[in-house]
Write a protein that holds these residues in place. Sequence first.
Motif, short mmCIF file in Angstrom:
data_model
loop_
_atom_site.label_atom_id
_atom_site.label_comp_id
_atom_site.label_asym_id
_atom_site.label_seq_id
_atom_site.Cartn_x
_atom_site.Cartn_y
_atom_site.Cartn_z
N GLU A 26 0.87 -1.18 0.00
CA GLU A 26 0.00 0.00 0.00
C GLU A 26 0.91 1.23 0.00
O GLU A 26 1.85 1.33 0.80
N ILE A 36 -2.64 0.41 -4.22
CA ILE A 36 -2.00 -0.87 -3.92
C ILE A 36 -1.20 -1.26 -5.16
O ILE A 36 -1.77 -1.40 -6.24
N ARG B 3 -8.34 -0.38 -2.93
CA ARG B 3 -9.06 -1.21 -1.96
C ARG B 3 -10.33 -0.50 -1.54
O ARG B 3 -10.42 0.74 -1.54
N LEU B 50 -9.90 -6.02 -3.09
CA LEU B 50 -8.87 -5.41 -3.92
C LEU B 50 -9.41 -5.38 -5.35
O LEU B 50 -9.89 -6.40 -5.86
N ILE B 76 -9.27 -8.91 1.08
CA ILE B 76 -8.11 -8.54 1.90
C ILE B 76 -8.18 -9.18 3.29
O ILE B 76 -9.18 -9.02 4.01
#
Lengths: 80, 80, 80, 80, 80
Positions: A26, A36, B3, B50, B76
């Motif tokens: 991240e 990400i 995310r 994600l 995640i």
Amino acid sequence: MIRGRVIGRIWSTKRTDSLPQGALLEVEIDGGSRVIAFDPLGCGDGEEVLITQGSVAAGQFEGIKAPIDALIIGSIDEHT
Amino acid sequence: MIRGRVIGRIWSTKRTDSLPQGALLEVEIDGGSRVIAFDPLGCGDGEEVLITQGSVAAGQFEGIKAPIDALIIGSIDEHT
Amino acid sequence: MIRGRVIGRIWSTKRTDSLPQGALLEVEIDGGSRVIAFDPLGCGDGEEVLITQGSVAAGQFEGIKAPIDALIIGSIDEHT
Amino acid sequence: MIRGRVIGRIWSTKRTDSLPQGALLEVEIDGGSRVIAFDPLGCGDGEEVLITQGSVAAGQFEGIKAPIDALIIGSIDEHT
Amino acid sequence: MIRGRVIGRIWSTKRTDSLPQGALLEVEIDGGSRVIAFDPLGCGDGEEVLITQGSVAAGQFEGIKAPIDALIIGSIDEHT
């Protein structure tokens, strides 16, 4: 490309098979947004990195169709 | 990649034929913006996911030209 | 394309092999956001430049899959 | 993908030849930004729609290189 | 696509050879951001135009790899 600072790592056990093994970091971009990115270079927390995005990132994976739209391509030495 | 957290599901009866069968989930990204992503993993409300975007997402569909520009590629586990 | 002003240069020793030799310039876009762009033209600090982005930028590199998603394609003479 | 509400239609007489015949709808996205999307489904004012963007949108046009980077792929029934 | 109003023209003498001859117009998008777009239609100051972006824009140039990621594809007649 964009630059940012590594602030952590993402783990995902439930994932698509096409996702390559390797670190998903991240990264906080200047301004506060987060991305990400796949890390082929072994970067660590706090490291400043250079990220390429979109199909350009996926195109760096040879012989596979990686679902990667953000890739670390360098660690930044210094900035003038 | 980005995310976000799953906040709901979209149904569309009037749709293009090329849209693959499967769940279209609404995902809230950090910062408050929202994305609708195709979900091949069976994710549920509140799950953190994600997402890969753009032509990279469409490229994951073998043998068809799917009109999908956002795809969930992982759930995640944790975040350090 | 977007326009911006060169504000510095990035050095990266730890980098992917696919990153082409050449200058990586940091460019400030109107509004304050920043982009790192590959510079084939030899632009300097303070110069106003025109940048193309995404796979269009990478497509300008012949015979290699460059991980470049932002490329300087011109220096701006004047603006009316 | 993104979701939004149809707020009008665009007419363009002076246009590139490659622009396909069909409706170009203006769609307001949550947050207030606006996108002009090609509509193959016959959507009307006030209808909530699902839009795919970028080269994925253009790829849905068979046999032509359509200059379309936003395409309506569904009308949204309901949202939970 | 996005819509905006032409507010000026960009000249660039120091440029990459691959940049096609033709007008590069600065266009202000609703909300205030600005894009530089290639204009094949001969649009003028104050004209409202429709712009396609990304690799879709470059794909409109036949037989060359144009470094163009924003292209004017129409002039807007009216908007309801």
